[in-house]
Design a protein around this motif. Structure first.
Motif, short mmCIF file in Angstrom:
data_model
loop_
_atom_site.label_atom_id
_atom_site.label_comp_id
_atom_site.label_asym_id
_atom_site.label_seq_id
_atom_site.Cartn_x
_atom_site.Cartn_y
_atom_site.Cartn_z
N LEU B 27 0.63 -1.41 -0.14
CA LEU B 27 0.25 0.23 -0.09
C LEU B 27 0.78 1.40 0.05
N ARG B 28 2.13 1.14 0.67
CA ARG B 28 2.98 2.84 1.21
C ARG B 28 3.74 2.88 -0.09
N GLU B 29 4.17 1.31 -0.86
CA GLU B 29 5.21 2.03 -1.65
C GLU B 29 5.13 0.90 -2.92
N ARG B 30 4.33 0.59 -3.19
CA ARG B 30 3.42 0.42 -4.44
C ARG B 30 2.69 0.92 -4.53
N LEU B 31 1.35 1.25 -4.28
CA LEU B 31 0.82 1.84 -4.28
C LEU B 31 -0.07 3.78 -3.99
N ARG B 32 1.42 3.72 -2.85
CA ARG B 32 1.81 5.28 -2.76
C ARG B 32 -0.11 5.68 -2.04
N LEU B 33 0.17 5.05 -0.87
CA LEU B 33 -1.01 5.28 0.18
C LEU B 33 -1.03 4.68 1.52
N PRO B 34 0.05 6.58 1.30
CA PRO B 34 1.30 6.35 2.56
C PRO B 34 -0.05 6.96 3.81
N GLY B 35 -0.75 6.95 4.13
CA GLY B 35 -1.90 7.20 5.29
C GLY B 35 -2.09 5.65 5.89
N THR B 36 -2.08 4.20 5.25
CA THR B 36 -1.71 3.61 6.44
C THR B 36 -0.31 3.37 7.21
N LYS B 37 0.05 3.51 8.51
CA LYS B 37 1.57 3.90 8.95
C LYS B 37 1.95 2.35 9.52
N ASN B 38 3.47 3.02 9.04
CA ASN B 38 4.30 1.58 9.69
C ASN B 38 4.87 1.85 10.86
N ALA B 39 4.65 1.42 12.14
CA ALA B 39 5.03 1.81 13.58
C ALA B 39 5.99 0.60 14.05
N CYS B 40 5.33 -0.93 13.67
CA CYS B 40 6.21 -1.63 14.73
C CYS B 40 5.84 -3.08 13.72
N GLU B 41 5.43 -3.30 12.49
CA GLU B 41 5.63 -4.53 11.51
C GLU B 41 5.42 -5.28 12.25
N GLN B 42 4.67 -5.38 13.25
CA GLN B 42 4.19 -6.96 14.14
C GLN B 42 2.98 -7.48 15.27
N GLY B 43 2.38 -5.96 13.92
CA GLY B 43 0.54 -6.20 14.72
C GLY B 43 1.09 -6.11 16.26
N GLU B 44 1.04 -5.33 16.44
CA GLU B 44 1.02 -5.20 18.37
C GLU B 44 0.77 -3.42 17.87
N CYS B 45 0.56 -2.94 17.30
CA CYS B 45 0.29 -1.08 17.17
C CYS B 45 -1.22 -1.33 16.92
N GLY B 46 -1.54 -1.54 15.77
CA GLY B 46 -2.57 -1.32 14.75
C GLY B 46 -2.58 -0.22 14.12
N SER B 47 -1.33 0.15 14.04
CA SER B 47 -0.86 1.09 13.22
C SER B 47 -1.29 1.98 11.32
N CYS B 48 -1.50 -0.10 11.20
CA CYS B 48 -1.01 -0.29 9.69
C CYS B 48 -2.12 -0.65 9.29
N THR B 49 -3.75 -1.04 11.12
CA THR B 49 -4.93 -1.47 10.27
C THR B 49 -6.51 -0.90 8.87
#
Lengths: 763, 156, 286
Positions: B27-49
């Protein structure tokens, strides 16, 4: 003259919606990790796995041979000084010879995409001569172990000697306390985009708390003059002190300048734990003496802070821990030594509360112990000793502004207590108890911290305010370099401009280094200092408008007032539209604001007028503890704080809620666990921060006692709500369990095994 | 691999996708939709929901290859053109936004909660949002925002 | 890399035979963490989410058959009455977002001693169904995990599902972690009671290299409980039961908790679990 214009919306004191709120909720707000540029490359960092080692050889041949890898740089490739640091430039940008902590950057790489960059970083072979790490701060203080920096391992020593000799006291209590290493854990990991300029310079878009200090360090590293290192603040995903030091900035600039292409760097969560400083872990030894009536006679304290591998802000943190070691109490004799040392542990520096948090856990634990020894109510003991305006702090400085310590305490004490049982039990969703083993406790804490920079630092902010007419209406633009890190600074700057100039349409332009220094968004100072600068610039704009209007309106400037988008004459009652008076005239004023002067403390006695202002907060915590399992559910936190003036009330509440959450985290769960210099839990799986199910009901009581030396009477609100929160939570746990808790965070195993061992309340 | 999916109502056909990379990165890098956030990449923070086929998920834990044929909605897809979704509006009016990094994930999580449970109790609200970490707000005003969006309280 | 997405279990088995090193993914909530941090760099990934049948459950007699791809959200929503301990454990798995993806088979495949759903499987004598191109076999849940991160799953095998007995009496699950939600267990317990057969079963998590049963405690409880009468739990029974459960465990110190605490926690949880189940049993008898 101040014009407070009720007709103009969103002025100072009004509840104002954040200007950046809508883009943030729509996912359209650009954080530094969201940036993009044509031809952009991605950077990655090679870090030492060892806390102490000599770099013997770096072999990048495999990495450079990889498809898509553009450059690998080491310390040999730094054009300027391979040094940075906030207080001392003691930290290499890329390790040259010696690494002093696990995670220290050794090399950097740029590649076409992030996956290749990170694979290339892994392919770089670094050969180390692994050395014995110095990880025990007591050893470092004693002078044992290797000297990690020239001049020895003691970074700072603050002596406070108020009064002479330790007098007799009816009651003496001693205690030893410990505070674990907390992380800022801002949600947006470190990131930036460096774009080479056509002039051999660099444009850097980054997340930081202080653009100009980043720039100054970068100029030295890159060997470029100030005008060629241009920084713009991009969206910052939280800071809390963790973005005062450089992280990605220098590395991205080095790669971009070398390659002549934009370079983006973004840490992942694991790297972020290595990428910024943490809150200093602390070991505190206290002795309090009091009369049998409960008046403090003396406080002795020795505080040791582990600064880790580099100085960062250790010096100032050590000073704060020392200055506030006795707390917001009148104490005739204070004898404190606070130290910070170099070790091979992760570097520590600024985090919300900045030394005052650690000290508060010590002195408030002592106050409870003393109250117990005196058989006094803990709040009553505090009231008997609370400072007030005019009282002398431990540094001898008389408190100039409001000091409503007693009032804050009585306010939290007198709030109604929550009912029981709480909807949520200790153990939360784990379903561990139906009420078995659960006891309730109540505890208090009160705290003090300095606001703004202290000890003679030339602390100032700069603002440029421009007034012109666009589309037939007056518009104002406000320009500062002050970092919006989430606290609401952009909104408050606009409120000030609306208030001062009576103009609705105010734009706050992006913060950058094209305008003068704003100082740091820390020390709870930015609304005071940069807000003060915006107000000063607005004052100057208003004066200029009145002068210009005098000729247009044909009345003396002294008779004219600027209000509600109009000029009005006090003499004749005539009014003119501001837009008409301005015409195509642009009024553009830049002003610098300085708070009142402070002075260094006497090096031997620690006495002096070191601080601008003191802020106070009081907390009451109510907890339910499952004493068999050591699980704690905080039921409620009540917090009373004097804010001087609530510039934007919901933002003030937001700061207080957030500070309380971080204080609760420190009390119960947040700790970077370091063993042999290595971080054992660099992830959100094992570095736990409070969730929605950990936060209690929060009750706030906000006092507005105006200061006479700050804009609008305000004082800083960023930190106080955190300071005594851990102390209050722990006091409540002690009250519930009878366990003499001396260390935060209070882990379930510490609590349950203490109970089990029979040292606590018998089960 | 070649991958087709619907993102915020638009059909996307992508070539040369690494099936193992996360939906978040896609989403972020290919589709250029940076609204979805990367804060942990472990499913612990929900920022990428985000929503995948109507379920709220951590996009960092979904492999790109798994969404072939799926219907994805991100925070960018909630508003109706210039009109913010009521959940978004409530976050702003409640003062639930500070730094804003957790906000997109929380907005989607709150949206999903209200879709499932239009009138949540406070206990349901806390449990439903427990997978979204926020470091600035202490969650109080986020709860207020959800209550406003649920029509339980008035916006101030 | 190759990303394989079969539509049937037979296809999946054939692909697993062809690519035995393929990284199997369903909910992805464990697998993707390794991928994101570059710790796993799979050449072939075998995704099971395209197999519709895998995401279903069905009743068969006294048993429930849970497909490997059923998410925890659905277990919570649909199986709370039939399998209370498993549903209660499922509710403690991560967050809503995690439960919307994560599967029971994922917990098995990861074979972490702390896997939340494993103790209920042990305490209900569940059986794990494994399939390969060569056939199928069934392994008791108690024998599935062999070491932290290791199970009896062979390279060519896939987890098809779990067969688990519908509740025969009170069940309980509890989990201790240092946070109120979103936490990895430092001790967890699932207990089941079968009054008709006069048995109690206990599965413990995060207190040994694999999830474990506490047989001695089970036998003690079966003998100590007054199955014929309606007496409250005799004094000391819960405590002794707790101590016996703790004796069945061999916890370690790690970053999440100390061994001594884990032992203490499982002891307390076990005592409380027995008391709660017995109270529920008495209420039912009434």
């Amino acid at each position: 003259m101040t014009t407070v214009d009720r007709a103009v919306r969103d002025t100072v004191g009004a509840p104002v919606r954040r200007a950046d709120g809508m883009p943030k909720v729509r996912g359209e707000f650009a954080f530094s990790s969201d940036l993009d540029a044509p031809g952009m490359l991605w950077g990655a960092t090679v870090r030492s796995p060892h806390p102490h080692a000599r770099v013997l050889r770096i072999d990048a041949s495999a990495a450079t041979a990889m498809n898509g890898v553009r450059a690998v740089l080491t310390h040999h490739d730094i054009p300027g000084a391979n040094r940075f640091g906030l207080e001392r430039r003691d930290q290499p940008v890329l390790a040259a010879g010696l690494v002093r902590y696990a995670g220290e950057p050794v090399a950097i790489v740029a590649a076409d995409d992030p996956v290749t960059a990170s694979r290339a970083a892994k392919a770089i072979v670094v050969e180390y001569d692994v050395l014995e790490p110095l990880t025990d701060p007591e050893e470092a203080l004693r002078g044992a172990g290797p000297e990690l920096h020239e001049g020895g391992n003691i970074v700072a020593h603050r002596r406070i000697r108020k009064g002479s000799g330790i007098p007799e006291a009816d009651v003496v209590v001693t205690g030893t306390y410990e505070v674990g290493m907390q992380d800022q854990a801002f949600l947006g990991p470190e990131s930036c985009l460096a774009v080479p300029g056509g002039d051999g310079g660099i444009d850097l878009l980054c997340s930081t708390q202080w653009l100009h200090i980043d720039r100054d360090q970068l100029c030295d590293v890159l060997a470029l003059p100030e005008d060629k290192v241009r920084l713009t603040l991009s969206g910052v995903g939280g800071a809390f002190g963790g973005r005062e030091d450089l992280s990605v900035q220098a590395h991205a600039c080095l790669l971009a300048l070398r390659l002549g292409r934009p370079v983006k760097m973004v840490y992942d969560r694991e790297e972020s734990f290595a990428g910024h400083v943490h809150r200093h872990p602390a070991w505190l030894e206290y002795e309090h003496g009091a009369t049998k009536e409960g008046k403090l006679v003396y406080v002795k304290a020795r505080i040791l802070l582990d600064g880790g591998a580099y100085a960062s802000t250790s010096h100032a943190v050590t000073g704060n821990a020392g200055c506030f070691a006795a707390g917001p109490y009148e104490v005739p004799v204070v004898h404190v030594d606070s130290y910070s040392v170099y070790t091979n542990n992760p570097p520590c520096g600024a985090m919300r509360g900045f030394g005052a948090v650690q000290a508060c856990f010590g002195y408030e634990s002592q106050m409870d112990k003393l109250a117990a020894a005196l058989e006094l109510d803990p709040v009553e003991l505090r009231l008997r000793n609370a400072v007030r305006t005019g009282s002398a702090m431990a540094t001898g400085q008389r408190i100039h502004g409001p000091a409503p310590v007693a009032e804050l305490l009585t306010r939290v004490r007198d709030m109604p207590l929550p009912g029981e049982p709480d909807v949520l039990r200790p153990g939360g969703t784990g379903n561990t108890t139906d009420g078995e083993g659960v006891r309730r406790g109540v505890g208090y804490g009160v705290s003090v911290k300095n606001i703004c920079k202290s000890l003679g630092y030339d602390d100032y902010g700069t603002a440029r305010v421009r007034l012109a007419v666009a589309g037939g209406e007056p518009v104002v633009s406000v320009h500062t370099a002050a970092a919006e890190v989430g606290q609401g600074l952009v909104t408050v700057q606009a409120q000030i401009a609306r208030t001062e100039l009576g103009v609705d349409e105010v734009t706050v332009v992006p913060a950058d280094t094209a305008v003068g220094d704003a100082g740091t968004s820390s020390a709870s100072r930015q609304t005071w200092v940069s807000g003060g600068a915006v107000k000063a610039a607005c004052d100057a704009v208003r004066e200029a408008v009145l002068v210009a209007a005098a000729s247009v309106c044909g009345e003396p400037a002294a008779d004219l007032r600027l209000e509600e988008g109009h000029l009005a004459s006090a003499a004749t009652g005539r009014t003119w539209r501001l837009a008409d008076v301005l015409g195509d005239r642009v009024i553009d004023e830049t002003r610098v604001y300085r708070h009142r002067e402070t002075f260094p403390l006497d090096p031997e006695t620690g006495q002096g007028d070191g601080h601008v202002a003191f802020a106070f907060a009081a907390h009451r915590a109510v907890v339910d503890v499952d004493v068999d399992l050591g699980l704690v559910r905080v039921v409620e936190i009540a917090c009373a704080e004097d804010v001087g003036r609530a510039m934007n009330p919901p933002a003030v509440e937001g700061q207080m809620h957030g500070g309380i959450a971080q204080g609760l985290g420190l009390a119960l769960m947040e700790e970077i666990q370091v063993e042999g210099g290595l971080i054992r839990n660099p992830s959100f799986t094992d570095y736990l921060i409070p969730t929605t199910l950990d936060m209690p009901a929060v009750k706030l009581d906000i006092l507005e006692l105006p200061r006479d030396d700050s804009p609008y009477g305000l004082t800083g609100v960023g930190e106080p709500s955190l300071l005594s929160c851990p102390a209050a939570v722990v006091a409540a746990i002690r009250d519930a369990t009878g366990v003499d808790v001396t260390r935060i965070p209070v882990r379930p195993d510490a609590l349950a095994t203490t109970v089990e061992a029979g040292r606590g309340d018998p089960l | 691999m070649k991958l087709c999916c619907t993102v915020n109502g638009e059909w996307c056909a992508l070539d040369d996708v690494a099936g193992s990379e996360s939906l978040l990165r896609l989403l972020r890098e290919r589709l250029r939709l940076p609204g979805t956030k990367n804060a942990c990449e472990q499913g612990e923070c929900g920022s990428c929901t985000v929503y995948v086929d109507g379920e709220s998920v951590c996009s960092c834990l979904v492999a790109a290859g798994q969404v072939d044929g799926s219907d994805i909605v991100t925070v960018e897809g909630l508003a109706d053109g210039a009109d913010a979704h009521p959940v978004q509006e409530a976050f702003v009016s409640a003062g639930a936004v500070q730094c804003g990094f957790c906000t997109p994930g929380l907005v989607v999580a709150a949206h999903a909660l209200l879709a499932r449970t239009p009138d949540p109790t406070d206990a349901e609200l806390r449990e439903a949002l427990a997978g979204n970490l926020c470091r600035c707000t202490g969650y109080e005003k986020i709860f207020d925002a959800v209550r406003i969006a649920a029509g339980k309280t008035e916006a101030t | 890399m190759r990303f394989l997405r079969p539509g049937t279990m037979a296809e999946a088995c054939a692909l697993k035979a062809e690519y035995p090193d393929a990284l199997v993914i369903a909910g992805g909530t464990d697998v993707m963490v390794g991928v994101n941090f570059g710790r796993t760099d799979p050449l072939v990934m075998l995704d099971l989410t395209g197999i519709g049948e895998l995401a279903q459950w069905r009743s068969s007699g006294e048993d429930i058959h849970i497909g490997a791809g059923l998410t925890y959200s659905r277990i919570v929503a649909e199986l709370g009455d039939a399998l209370p301990a498993l549903a209660s454990a499922s509710r403690t798995v991560g967050s809503v977002q995690i439960r919307n993806r994560a599967t029971l088979a994922g917990n098995l495949g990861t074979a972490s001693p702390a896997g939340d759903a494993l103790p209920p499987l042990l305490a209900a004598d569940a059986a794990v169904e494994l399939v390969s191109a060569g056939g199928a076999r069934t392994v008791p849940a108690t024998e599935f995990c062999v070491a932290p991160g290791r199970s009896v799953l062979q390279r060519d095998e896939l987890i098809a599902g779990v067969r688990i007995a519908r509740r025969r009496g009170p069940q309980h699950f509890a989990k201790v972690g240092p946070r109120n939600a979103m936490v990895i267990a430092v001790a967890s317990i699932a207990t089941t009671m079968d009054p008709a057969n006069r048995t109690v079963a206990v599965g413990c998590g995060a207190v040994a290299p694999t999830p474990v049963r506490a047989r001695a405690a089970e036998e003690f409880a079966a003998a100590a409980l007054d199955w014929n009468g309606e007496a409250v739990l005799p004094k000391g029974t819960a405590a002794e039961f707790g101590a016996l459960v703790a004796d069945a465990c061999s916890p370690i110190d790690d970053v999440r908790a100390g061994a001594r605490y884990r032992r203490r926690a499982i002891e307390v949880l076990a005592g409380r679990a027995l008391r709660r189940m017995w109270d529920e049993h008495l209420r039912r008898v009434e």
